[in-house]
Write an enzyme that holds these catalytic residues in place. Structure first.
Site, PDB file in Angstrom:
ATOM      1  N   TYR A  53       0.707  -1.199  -0.203  1.00  0.00           N
ATOM      2  CA  TYR A  53      -0.121   0.143  -0.132  1.00  0.00           C
ATOM      3  C   TYR A  53       0.802   1.345   0.069  1.00  0.00           C
ATOM      4  O   TYR A  53       1.285   1.868   1.159  1.00  0.00           O
ATOM      5  CB  TYR A  53      -0.942  -0.070   1.318  1.00  0.00           C
ATOM      6  CG  TYR A  53      -2.156  -1.055   1.252  1.00  0.00           C
ATOM      7  CD1 TYR A  53      -2.134  -1.686  -0.048  1.00  0.00           C
ATOM      8  CD2 TYR A  53      -2.934  -1.283   2.252  1.00  0.00           C
ATOM      9  CE1 TYR A  53      -3.122  -2.599  -0.236  1.00  0.00           C
ATOM     10  CE2 TYR A  53      -3.808  -2.262   2.041  1.00  0.00           C
ATOM     11  CZ  TYR A  53      -4.085  -2.880   1.162  1.00  0.00           C
ATOM     12  OH  TYR A  53      -4.984  -3.759   0.844  1.00  0.00           O
ATOM     13  N   HIS A 128      -1.558 -11.922   0.218  1.00  0.00           N
ATOM     14  CA  HIS A 128      -2.647 -10.802  -0.377  1.00  0.00           C
ATOM     15  C   HIS A 128      -3.299 -11.518  -1.522  1.00  0.00           C
ATOM     16  O   HIS A 128      -4.218 -11.130  -1.793  1.00  0.00           O
ATOM     17  CB  HIS A 128      -1.508  -9.650  -0.896  1.00  0.00           C
ATOM     18  CG  HIS A 128      -2.157  -8.599  -0.913  1.00  0.00           C
ATOM     19  ND1 HIS A 128      -1.623  -7.241  -0.679  1.00  0.00           N
ATOM     20  CD2 HIS A 128      -3.401  -8.130  -1.211  1.00  0.00           C
ATOM     21  CE1 HIS A 128      -2.392  -6.367  -0.907  1.00  0.00           C
ATOM     22  NE2 HIS A 128      -3.613  -6.856  -1.313  1.00  0.00           N
ATOM     23  N   SER A 208     -13.176  -3.207  -0.033  1.00  0.00           N
ATOM     24  CA  SER A 208     -14.229  -2.544  -0.682  1.00  0.00           C
ATOM     25  C   SER A 208     -15.538  -2.641  -0.426  1.00  0.00           C
ATOM     26  O   SER A 208     -16.408  -2.889  -1.319  1.00  0.00           O
ATOM     27  CB  SER A 208     -13.935  -2.731  -2.183  1.00  0.00           C
ATOM     28  OG  SER A 208     -14.483  -1.738  -3.076  1.00  0.00           O
ATOM     29  N   PRO A 209     -15.960  -2.612   1.155  1.00  0.00           N
ATOM     30  CA  PRO A 209     -17.291  -3.082   1.087  1.00  0.00           C
ATOM     31  C   PRO A 209     -18.350  -2.039   0.887  1.00  0.00           C
ATOM     32  O   PRO A 209     -19.401  -2.273   1.045  1.00  0.00           O
ATOM     33  CB  PRO A 209     -17.050  -2.999   2.611  1.00  0.00           C
ATOM     34  CG  PRO A 209     -16.193  -2.040   3.169  1.00  0.00           C
ATOM     35  CD  PRO A 209     -15.290  -2.093   1.994  1.00  0.00           C
ATOM     36  N   LEU A 210     -17.955  -0.922   0.239  1.00  0.00           N
ATOM     37  CA  LEU A 210     -19.087  -0.005   0.035  1.00  0.00           C
ATOM     38  C   LEU A 210     -19.136   0.061  -1.376  1.00  0.00           C
ATOM     39  O   LEU A 210     -19.758   1.068  -2.078  1.00  0.00           O
ATOM     40  CB  LEU A 210     -18.627   1.589   0.615  1.00  0.00           C
ATOM     41  CG  LEU A 210     -18.591   1.578   1.956  1.00  0.00           C
ATOM     42  CD1 LEU A 210     -18.026   2.969   2.658  1.00  0.00           C
ATOM     43  CD2 LEU A 210     -19.539   1.360   2.766  1.00  0.00           C
ATOM     44  N   GLY A 211     -18.766  -0.778  -2.348  1.00  0.00           N
ATOM     45  CA  GLY A 211     -18.972  -0.954  -3.667  1.00  0.00           C
ATOM     46  C   GLY A 211     -20.357  -0.850  -3.828  1.00  0.00           C
ATOM     47  O   GLY A 211     -21.204  -1.381  -3.562  1.00  0.00           O
ATOM     48  N   ARG A 215     -16.728   4.832  -4.032  1.00  0.00           N
ATOM     49  CA  ARG A 215     -15.935   4.389  -5.073  1.00  0.00           C
ATOM     50  C   ARG A 215     -14.797   3.667  -4.125  1.00  0.00           C
ATOM     51  O   ARG A 215     -14.331   4.464  -3.008  1.00  0.00           O
ATOM     52  CB  ARG A 215     -15.128   5.305  -6.089  1.00  0.00           C
ATOM     53  CG  ARG A 215     -16.124   5.890  -7.052  1.00  0.00           C
ATOM     54  CD  ARG A 215     -15.463   6.947  -7.802  1.00  0.00           C
ATOM     55  NE  ARG A 215     -14.344   6.842  -8.432  1.00  0.00           N
ATOM     56  CZ  ARG A 215     -14.278   6.290  -9.526  1.00  0.00           C
ATOM     57  NH1 ARG A 215     -15.188   5.923 -10.483  1.00  0.00           N
ATOM     58  NH2 ARG A 215     -12.678   6.125 -10.287  1.00  0.00           N
TER      59      ARG A 215
END
Length: 291
Positions: A53, A128, A208-211, A215
């Site tokens: 990251y 990963h 990315s749980p808010l896809g 964004r």
């Protein structure tokens, strides 16, 4: 904040995905540290990171070092926070991602993460992404070596299939405590993996749980101007809360093994995400959201 279990550790039901604090479009360090401090103050005790990251070439471990500095500056008990880091991916600095799952690379990567985080053992170390050029058992075997050596306390997997989870469980046993796959209102194709985790008692950490609501950092800088046309937006308007908060509450209701790790680049976003822990959706609302 209420808690759920990852292996032998109780963590707040909403974690923090720290990737946006180090990749393209990242905030300055003062705001990044403010985001981490806001998470801790809101009861977040799981922070997800990775050695890959970062933004530019030569910055490997940027996010891990940032988290270590933020924890040191916070003044709380750093032992109360579970840092989950990952190895096996790289970023050359041109926006692309690489995958290297050889045991030799993973063992070296873990040593680097230990040094940057300033710990004797990593709380949760995750592979990963599977490397198609390396036999799966060899990559997972490196996690077994790290567990046996005491370099990591618990092991996890990311971006994996149900078959890969089953194979890894045979090698790692109870040392395998988490799976991190993409899962959100818009992306629900990891249902088989979620179901297997539920049966094995393994935590499922949706990235990315808010896809479908916001964004992902993988798609570019976050923004809040999404088209307000989903059931999540409708329920949010009725409740007087953000659609992001509704999405996280929906995830928590999906399964008792889910611990979402939403990203954030502003303290306000962290506090809103943490508040999802206290949002109980009705059966009618859940039925609307599950469509």
């Amino acid at each position: 904040m209420r808690t759920r279990r990852i292996g032998t550790v109780e963590v707040g039901v909403v974690g923090l995905g720290a990737m946006p604090l180090s990749v393209e479009g990242r905030p300055d360090e003062a705001r990044a540290i403010a985001v981490i401090h806001a998470a801790l103050d809101a009861g977040v005790t799981l922070i997800d990171t990775a050695d890959s990251y970062h933004w530019h070439a030569g910055e490997r471990g940027h996010n891990e070092e940032l988290i270590a500095r933020a924890l040191a500056a916070h003044g709380g008990d750093p032992g109360s926070v579970l840092i989950a880091t990952k190895g096996g991916r790289g970023r050359p600095g041109d926006g692309s991602w690489t995958v290297t799952g050889t045991p030799e690379h993973l063992l070296r990567a873990c040593e680097g993460s230990l040094r940057r985080l300033g710990v004797d053992a990593i709380g949760l170390y995750q592979l990963h992404k599977p490397d198609p050029a390396v036999p799966w058992a060899e990559s997972v075997g490196a996690l077994r070596v790290l567990l046996d050596a005491g370099k990591i306390r618990m092991a996890g997997l990311s971006n994996v299939t149900a078959e890969q989870i089953s194979q890894a469980y045979e090698i790692l046993g109870d040392g395998l405590v988490s799976v991190q796959n993409r899962y959100s209102p818009a992306v629900r194709d990891s249902e088989p993996e979620l179901d297997l985790c539920r049966r094995l008692g393994i935590a499922f950490l949706p990235w990315s749980p808010l896809g479908g609501i916001s964004r992902s950092s993988l798609d570019g800088p976050s923004r809040l101007d999404q088209a307000a046309s989903t059931p999540f937006h409708a329920v949010a308007a009725e409740r007087g809360v953000s659609p992001q908060r509704v999405a996280l509450a929906w995830l928590l209701a999906r399964s008792p093994v889910i611990v979402p790790i939403p990203g954030a680049s502003r303290p306000e976003s962290v506090r809103d995400s943490a508040a999802a822990a206290d949002l109980a959706l009705s059966p009618d609302e859940l039925a609307r959201l599950n469509m």
